[in-house]
Enzyme design. Structure first.
Site: not given
Length: 431
Positions: A66, A88, A119, A121, A149, A203
């Protein structure tokens, strides 16, 4: 990309401790099939990577990572392994999830040990389940290595216990990627508003105002405590605290950006035993636990001309900086250095996005090659980034590349260059 061993030759590294091999046939010797490991990289602090995860990074033939995985974690990857970046870049997807699934399967079917480095878990809002399913359907062995996490590590590093006796006995982790009311969202925001459990939203920074409104409409009190932990567990961590009715306004005013963890509930007002990292100035009422770090909260880009981690980044981290290392060139013939830089170096999509979004505060050039290569790979740097150089040749290279120089090390060496970064940052803060 092999170190002479079978991709998985260790005890306990596959089903039954060994990888199955097809029997010999008329077409040649037995072929050892590859496999995929879904490895959690943790929330950002490289110290939170599991021992198992580090071991697999050192043995993998292919690492699909990631964007947000730190350079310190990637330093554990075998030097001759293939590293493929996903996620991204500059706001655009580098690969769709379907393409990523196919990539994992193809590399494994080619006989490689593939680590999918994710990134946090892999199975917590990370689409690890989709990747595991794709491997299963293709007949590829796939194993998960859980990671720490950010949903729990982020609050913990801010001194927030997501559960606390007498305050909160339950916690929900939800995605804020889609706004409340979106037809594809499976989050029942009204039910969460009616509850009193701790909510951890991942997020959700871009949707913070909509989320707060939906929760208040569902019954949450407007003065419910909220904490937003930006870049949790890294030296650039920042904690912004407020109430549900005002947190979106506060976050915008302070320029909070993704990645960030949002904690909603009574526990968000607590500050119990925060981790020993120094948050940047502003936003967090908890007393800093490591005063005296002049580069606290500053993200410094450190371009390198060698693959191994450098001493400059280590020195900057000792001063409190979040040093972001990237290789911008590889050694080449002395007479053809510039041509070699253009021919061999490739832009790092993570660095491109951080520059695009203005997430880097300074760049430290230890050589003229690093300066030339960085300019060639990424073009003009953002106007707000501080440029620090070591030596006359490096300054000249910056000027020829159109890069403004804000500070110059008084003498050669890692310590003088790091001191020059401190000087540039201190002067910029005083303006």
């Amino acid at each position: 990309m092999s170190d002479g061993r079978a991709p998985n030759d260790g005890e306990g590294d596959g089903p039954g401790g060994e990888r199955a091999a097809s029997g010999p046939g008329r077409d040649g010797p037995a072929r050892v099939p590859g496999e995929v490991w879904l490895v959690g990289a943790g929330p950002g602090d490289p110290g939170l990577l599991t021992i198992r995860g580090r071991e697999l990074l050192g043995r993998a033939d292919v690492v699909v990572t990631d964007r947000l995985v730190s350079a310190e974690v990637l330093a554990f990857v075998r030097p001759d392994a293939e590293i493929i970046y996903s996620g991204k870049s500059a706001g655009a997807l580098t690969r769709t999830q379907e393409d990523l699934n196919a990539l994992l399967v193809d590399r494994a079917l080619a006989g490689h040990l593939v680590v999918r480095l994710k990134g946090g878990d892999p199975f917590v809002l990370g689409r690890g389940g989709e990747e595991a399913e794709a491997c299963r359907l293709a007949g590829v062995a796939c194993t998960v290595v859980p990671g720490v996490t950010s949903a729990f590590a982020g609050p913990a590093y801010a001194g927030i216990p997501v559960t606390h006796r007498g305050v909160a006995q339950d916690v929900a982790v939800v995605s804020g990627h889609l706004p409340p009311g979106h037809p594809d969202s499976g989050v029942d925001w009204a039910a969460l508003g009616a509850s009193r459990m701790t909510l951890v939203v991942l997020m959700g920074v871009a949707r913070l105002a909509d989320i707060a409104a939906a929760l208040i409409d569902g019954g949450r009190l407007p003065d419910t405590p909220v904490a937003v932990i930006e870049r949790a567990t890294t030296p650039a961590q920042r904690v912004v605290r407020g109430t549900l009715d005002m947190i979106a306004v506060d976050a915008i005013a302070l320029g909070v950006r993704s990645p960030a963890v949002v904690v909603i509930g009574a526990v968000a007002a607590r500050c119990d035993a925060p981790a020993r990292i120094t948050p940047p100035p502003g936003g967090d009422e908890c007393p800093p636990s490591g005063a005296g770090y002049p580069l606290a909260g500053v993200r410094v880009l450190v371009p390198r001309t060698r693959s191994r981690p450098g001493l400059l980044a280590a020195r900057l981290r000792a001063l409190g900086a979040d040093a972001v290392e990237t290789v911008v060139s590889r050694p080449g013939p002395v007479a053809d250095v510039e041509a070699d830089v253009e021919a061999e170096a490739e832009p790092d999509p993570r660095i491109a996005e951080e520059l695009y979004h203005g997430d880097l505060h300074a760049v430290a050039f230890a050589s003229s090659t690093a300066a030339r290569a960085t300019a060639a790979l990424y073009g003009p740097l953002p106007p707000g980034i501080l440029v620090v150089a070591m030596g006359v040749r490096t300054v000249t290279a910056c000027q020829r590349a159109g890069l403004r120089v804000d500070a110059v090390a008084t003498e050669p060496g890692i310590y003088p260059l790091a001191a020059a970064v401190v000087t540039a940052v201190t002067e910029a803060r005083s303006r």
